[in-house]
Scaffold this motif. Structure first.
Motif, PDB file in Angstrom:
ATOM      1  N   PHE A   1       0.834  -1.200   0.000  1.00 27.86           N
ATOM      2  CA  PHE A   1       0.000   0.000   0.000  1.00 27.86           C
ATOM      3  C   PHE A   1       0.877   1.261   0.000  1.00 27.86           C
ATOM      4  O   PHE A   1       0.921   1.987  -0.975  1.00 27.86           O
ATOM      5  N   ILE A   2       1.598   1.489   1.072  1.00 25.64           N
ATOM      6  CA  ILE A   2       2.535   2.619   1.156  1.00 25.64           C
ATOM      7  C   ILE A   2       3.887   2.072   1.592  1.00 25.64           C
ATOM      8  O   ILE A   2       4.107   1.831   2.788  1.00 25.64           O
ATOM      9  N   PRO A   3       4.818   1.828   0.673  1.00 25.70           N
ATOM     10  CA  PRO A   3       6.149   1.354   1.089  1.00 25.70           C
ATOM     11  C   PRO A   3       6.836   2.420   1.937  1.00 25.70           C
ATOM     12  O   PRO A   3       6.788   3.608   1.632  1.00 25.70           O
ATOM     13  N   ALA A   4       7.476   1.952   3.002  1.00 21.79           N
ATOM     14  CA  ALA A   4       8.085   2.929   3.916  1.00 21.79           C
ATOM     15  C   ALA A   4       9.464   2.472   4.366  1.00 21.79           C
ATOM     16  O   ALA A   4      10.470   2.871   3.790  1.00 21.79           O
ATOM     17  N   PHE A   5       9.528   1.596   5.362  1.00 21.28           N
ATOM     18  CA  PHE A   5      10.790   1.313   6.045  1.00 21.28           C
ATOM     19  C   PHE A   5      11.316  -0.095   5.803  1.00 21.28           C
ATOM     20  O   PHE A   5      12.359  -0.446   6.332  1.00 21.28           O
TER      21      PHE A   5
END
Length: 779
Positions: free
Chosen positions: A333-337
Motif C-alpha cells: 500500500f505505502i512502502p516505507a521502512f
C-alpha cells in the motif's frame, strides 16, 4: 609317519528346523528420482536433514520475535474495524456504548472497490504486448495468449477473483498482501493462491523478496493432504514424532476470527508445515553441485519438530547463474521502512480509535442525560423490584413526597458536549481528507463551475491513490508474468478451448516470454473509465485534424477499447483483407459505396487512370457536399496515385527485362529512370503538332477576348453618357416639383392669415357689445 600325509577335513553336520530357519529376502532396490525438480531429501543423511530443519526453525523464531509490535498493531486495528463490538467500550458500565466509528473500515472498503475495478476490467485482467519486431504471426500469438489467460483466470480458476478481492482488503488494511503461484499437476492449470501475511515471515529490513536471504510460509496441512503428498513422492513420510497434532492459530488469525464471531479454539488436527525459500550449501550432496557452494532451494519442514520433508532446487534448469526463482508477489500500500508496508491501520488507525472514543463519550453523555443515575436511601421501600420505570409508568411507593425527594440523590449529568462533537467531526474530516480527498472535492464543488477546474481538482485529489494504483499495476504485472511462464513450461503443445460461442486454441510456444509480454489490463495513467474515454476522445479528435499523420483505424480501435466495446475487429473494416481489385468501372462503383480498392501489378493502369479521372471530372461530381461522395472521391484519388506508381514500376520492369538486367540493381534502376525521362521529353511529332495548334488556338482566343473587352469598354462609355442625361432630367423634374410644393405652402399660409384677421375683428365687435350692455343695464 610319511611326509605326504593326507589330512581329512572334519565333517560338520547342521540340523534345521522350521522354527529356526530364517529366510533373508533379496534387498529391494529403491529408485531415486534424479530429475531437476526432484526431492533431494532422500539423498541426504539424517544428521544433515536435522541440521537443515533446525536452522529453519531458528530463522522462523527470529522472524516472529522481530515483528511482535507489528502484530500488536494489527490486532488493535482489527478491533477498530468494528466488525464485532463484544466486550469493547466501557465494559465496567452496563449498557455503555460499544459502537465503533466506521472511519477505518469505510476507507479500506473504498480502496478495495476502486482497486478491483481497475485491476479486473470487464474484458478480463490480461493484456499482451509483443517484444521486439512485430509481424502477423506474433500478433496472432499475442492475441491467443491474451484470450487464453483471460479464459484461465475467469473460468478455469473461478476463485481467482474472490482471492484478489480478499487480498486487496488486506492490502488496504494491513499495508501488505501476498500472492503465490503454483501449478496443479492434476488439472494441468495454474494454481494461484493468496498467502495471509500473518502466516508469512521474513526479515523486516528486506525491501523486496528477491533481496531476502530467507522467507518462510507456514501452511496448515490436513491429514488427507499430507498423505497425498507422501504418496506422490513429493514429501518424505512423516517421522514418528511428527504425527498429526492439534493445530495452533497465531494471534492475528485468532483476532480476525473473533471479530467475525468465529471460535478458533475448536480442536483441529493436521500438520504445521513451513515452506522456506533459502540459500543452502549442500557440501556436494547435490549432484548438480558436486563442489558445493550456496544455491537457492525450497525446504519443507515441520515447524514444531524441524523434520525435513522436501528439499528442491529453486532456479531454472537452463540458468547457469542459478538465480533464485520468485513464486510470491507482494502488493504494498505505502512502502516505507522495509518489507512490511504501511496500511490504513497505520495511517489513520489511531485517529479512528480517538474518533471512536469521542463517539462513545457523546452517546454515553446522552444516555446519562436521559436516564439519570444516582444514590437512594436504604429506607426507601418500593412495592416492586428495582427494575427501571417503563414509559408512562407510575409506580406505588410507601413514602410521602417530602420523604421521596430526600431518599434520592441524582448524580449531575450534562448534555452531550458541543465541543466534543466538533472535535469528533474535525477528526473524521481529517481522516477522510487524508485517506481519500475525491469525495470531499465532489461535495464541496459547485455545479456551475468550469469543467476544466473541476477535473483539475479531481486529478489533484487522486494523486494519493494514483501512486498506490501504479504499485498495484506493477505487482499485478509480476504475478501475471509468473503465470504466463508456468503456462510456457507446463502446457501441452496445443490446447483447445471454448470462449462463449467461439472455438479457440493456443500453442505452448505462444507463451515464450522472449516474444510476448503478459501485462495487466489496467492503465496506470488513468484511474477511472471517464479518464480513459476522455483520453481516447482527445486522441481521436487529434487524428481527425491530422489524418495524414495517424492510422485512423488504430485510433478508432483504441477509442472503442476505451469505451468497452466488444469484438472491435468485427466492427472495423480491414483495408488489406477486403480491398477490391477489378476493372475500372467496378472499382469506381465500389469506391463510391465506401469500400476500399487497391491497385495491383498486371492491371491496365492507363485505362484505370483515364476512366477514374474522367469520372472525377464529370459535371455531376462537381460542387457536391455529400460526405459519402467525398469519401469515394478520396478513395479514387488515392487509387489513381497508386496506378501511376505501379505504371511507372511496370515500365521500369519491362525495360529491365528487355535489357536483360536485374531490376533489383540500383545502377540498373538509375539507367532506366534516365531513359524514361528522355522518352517523356522526346514525345511523338503528332503530340508536338497538337501542342502547337493548341497554343495557336489559345492566342486567337486571347485576341478575341481583348477585342470583346474593347467593344465592351465603348458600350460602357455610351451607356454612361445616357445615364448622365437621364440623371439631369430627373433632377430638373425634381426641382419643378419642389417649386410647386413651395408655392402651395405659401398660399396656404396666406389664407390662414386672412382667416385669423377676420376672427380677431369679430372678437373685437363682440367685446364692445358686451361692454355696452354692462354699462347700460335695462331698467
Amino acid at each position: 609317519m610319511s611326509d605326504n600325509l593326507e589330512t581329512e577335513e572334519p565333517v560338520m553336520e547342521f540340523e534345521f528346523s522350521e522354527e529356526s530357519l530364517e529366510v533373508i529376502p533379496d534387498v529391494e532396490e529403491i529408485e531415486v528420482d534424479m530429475s531437476f525438480g526432484a526431492n533431494l531429501a532422500p539423498l541426504l543423511e539424517d544428521n544433515v536433514l536435522r541440521d537443515i530443519g533446525s536452522a529453519r526453525q531458528d530463522a522462523l523464531q527470529n522472524f516472529k520475535n522481530g515483528r511482535q509490535e507489528w502484530e500488536e498493531k494489527i490486532k488493535l486495528g482489527v478491533q477498530w474495524l468494528g466488525l464485532n463490538t463484544d466486550g469493547a467500550g466501557n465494559a465496567d458500565v452496563e449498557g455503555a456504548c460499544t459502537a465503533v466509528h466506521p472511519l477505518l473500515i469505510e476507507n479500506v472498503v473504498k480502496f478495495q472497490a476502486k482497486a478491483i475495478q481497475e485491476l479486473w476490467p470487464a474484458k478480463g485482467p490480461v493484456r499482451t504486448k509483443i517484444r521486439g519486431y512485430v509481424d502477423v504471426p506474433r500478433e496472432q500469438a499475442a492475441a491467443r495468449v491474451r484470450t487464453y489467460m483471460n479464459y484461465q483466470l475467469t473460468e478455469q480458476i473461478p476463485g481467482f477473483y474472490n482471492d484478489l478481492e480478499r487480498n486487496l482488503f488486506r492490502v488496504g488494511f494491513m499495508g501488505v498482501g501476498i500472492r503465490k503461484v503454483g501449478w496443479n499437476g492434476v488439472t494441468d492449470v495454474p494454481d494461484p493462491t493468496i498467502v495471509y501475511v500473518e502466516n508469512f515471515y521474513t526479515d523486516p529490513a528486506s525491501a523486496h523478496l528477491r533481496d531476502a536471504e530467507e522467507y518462510i510460509e507456514i501452511m496448515e496441512l490436513s491429514v488427507r493432504k499430507m498423505d497425498n503428498l507422501v504418496a506422490s513422492g513429493t514429501f518424505l513420510p512423516a517421522a514418528e514424532n511428527d504425527e498429526e497434532e492439534t493445530l495452533d492459530t497465531n494471534e492475528i488469525t485468532d483476532a480476525i476470527a473473533k471479530a467475525q464471531g468465529f471460535d478458533m479454539s475448536l480442536e483441529r488436527k493436521g500438520y504445521s508445515v513451513g515452506e522456506s525459500h533459502c540459500y543452502l550449501d549442500m557440501n556436494g550432496d547435490d549432484p548438480l553441485l558436486p563442489d558445493g557452494g550456496y544455491a537457492p532451494y525450497i525446504v519443507h519442514f515441520n515447524s514444531k519438530t524441524g523434520s525435513v520433508y522436501s528439499i528442491k532446487r529453486n532456479w531454472r534448469e537452463a540458468d547457469p547463474a542459478r538465480q533464485k526463482r520468485q513464486w510470491y508477489t507482494v502488493d504494498q500500500f505505502i512502502p516505507a521502512f522495509g518489507f512490511y508496508a504501511l496500511g490504513y491501520v497505520h495511517l489513520i488507525g489511531d485517529l479512528a480509535a480517538s474518533t471512536t472514543a469521542a463517539l462513545r463519550a457523546l452517546v454515553d453523555a446522552g444516555q446519562y442525560a436521559n436516564w439519570q443515575a444516582g444514590f437512594k436511601s436504604q429506607d426507601a421501600k418500593f412495592s416492586d423490584t428495582d427494575t427501571p420505570l417503563g414509559f408512562g409508568e407510575w409506580r406505588d411507593v410507601n413514602l410521602s413526597p417530602e420523604e421521596l425527594s430526600k431518599a434520592f440523590f441524582p448524580l449531575p449529568a450534562k448534555e452531550p458536549s458541543q465541543t466534543l462533537f466538533n472535535l469528533m467531526k474535525f477528526m473524521v474530516d481529517s481522516g477522510q481528507k487524508f485517506a481519500d480527498a475525491t469525495d470531499e472535492v465532489a461535495q464541496n464543488s459547485t455545479n456551475y463551475g468550469p469543467v476544466g477546474t473541476t477535473l483539475a481538482l479531481l486529478e489533484a485529489s487522486q494523486r494519493f491513490y494514483s501512486s498506490i494504483h501504479k504499485r498495484l499495476h506493477h505487482s499485478q504485472g509480476e504475478f501475471l508474468k509468473q503465470i504466463g511462464e508456468l503456462n510456457y513450461e507446463n502446457l501441452p503443445d496445443l490446447v483447445n478451448f471454448v470462449v462463449g460461442s467461439e472455438n479457440e486454441y493456443v500453442r505452448r510456444e505462444d507463451f515464450d516470454p522472449m516474444a510476448v509480454d503478459v501485462i495487466p489490463a489496467s492503465d496506470p495513467n488513468a484511474l477511472t473509465e471517464s479518464q480513459r474515454v476522455a483520453k481516447a476522445q482527445i486522441e481521436l479528435q487529434t487524428a481527425q485534424q491530422f489524418p495524414q499523420l495517424h492510422d485512423i483505424r488504430e485510433v478508432l480501435r483504441r477509442f472503442y477499447f476505451a469505451m468497452g466495446t466488444e469484438n472491435v475487429d468485427k466492427i472495423l473494416i480491414d483495408p488489406e483483407a477486403k480491398a477490391i481489385s477489378a476493372d475500372p468501372l467496378t472499382e469506381v462503383q465500389a469506391a463510391m459505396s465506401g469500400k476500399p480498392i487497391k491497385a495491383q501489378l498486371g492491371q491496365n493502369h492507363a485505362a484505370h487512370i483515364a476512366v477514374k479521372t474522367a469520372f472525377l471530372q464529370a459535371p455531376q461530381m462537381q460542387g457536391t457536399n455529400d460526405p459519402t461522395i467525398a469519401v469515394g472521391q478520396q478513395l479514387l484519388s488515392a487509387n489513381i496515385a497508386e496506378h501511376k506508381v505501379l505504371m511507372f514500376i511496370a515500365q521500369a520492369m519491362q525495360m529491365a527485362q528487355q535489357m536483360g538486367m536485374p531490376i533489383e540493381d540500383e545502377n540498373v534502376q538509375a539507367q532506366i529512370a534516365t531513359q524514361l525521362v528522355q522518352i517523356s521529353a522526346q514525345s511523338n511529332p503528332q503530340q508536338q503538332q497538337a501542342n502547337i495548334e493548341q497554343q495557336m488556338m489559345q492566342l486567337q482566343a486571347a485576341e478575341l477576348e481583348m477585342a470583346g473587352q474593347r467593344i465592351q469598354s465603348q458600350d460602357t462609355r455610351e451607356a454612361a453618357k445616357i445615364a448622365l442625361k437621364n440623371r439631369e432630367l430627373d433632377l430638373k423634374e425634381t426641382g419643378m416639383l419642389l417649386d410647386a410644393q413651395q408655392k402651395q405652402k405659401q398660399n396656404q399660409i396666406a389664407a390662414s392669415g386672412k382667416i385669423l384677421d377676420n376672427s380677431a375683428k369679430l372678437a373685437d365687435i363682440q367685446a364692445k357689445q358686451l361692454a355696452e350692455r354692462a354699462n347700460n343695464p335695462p331698467t
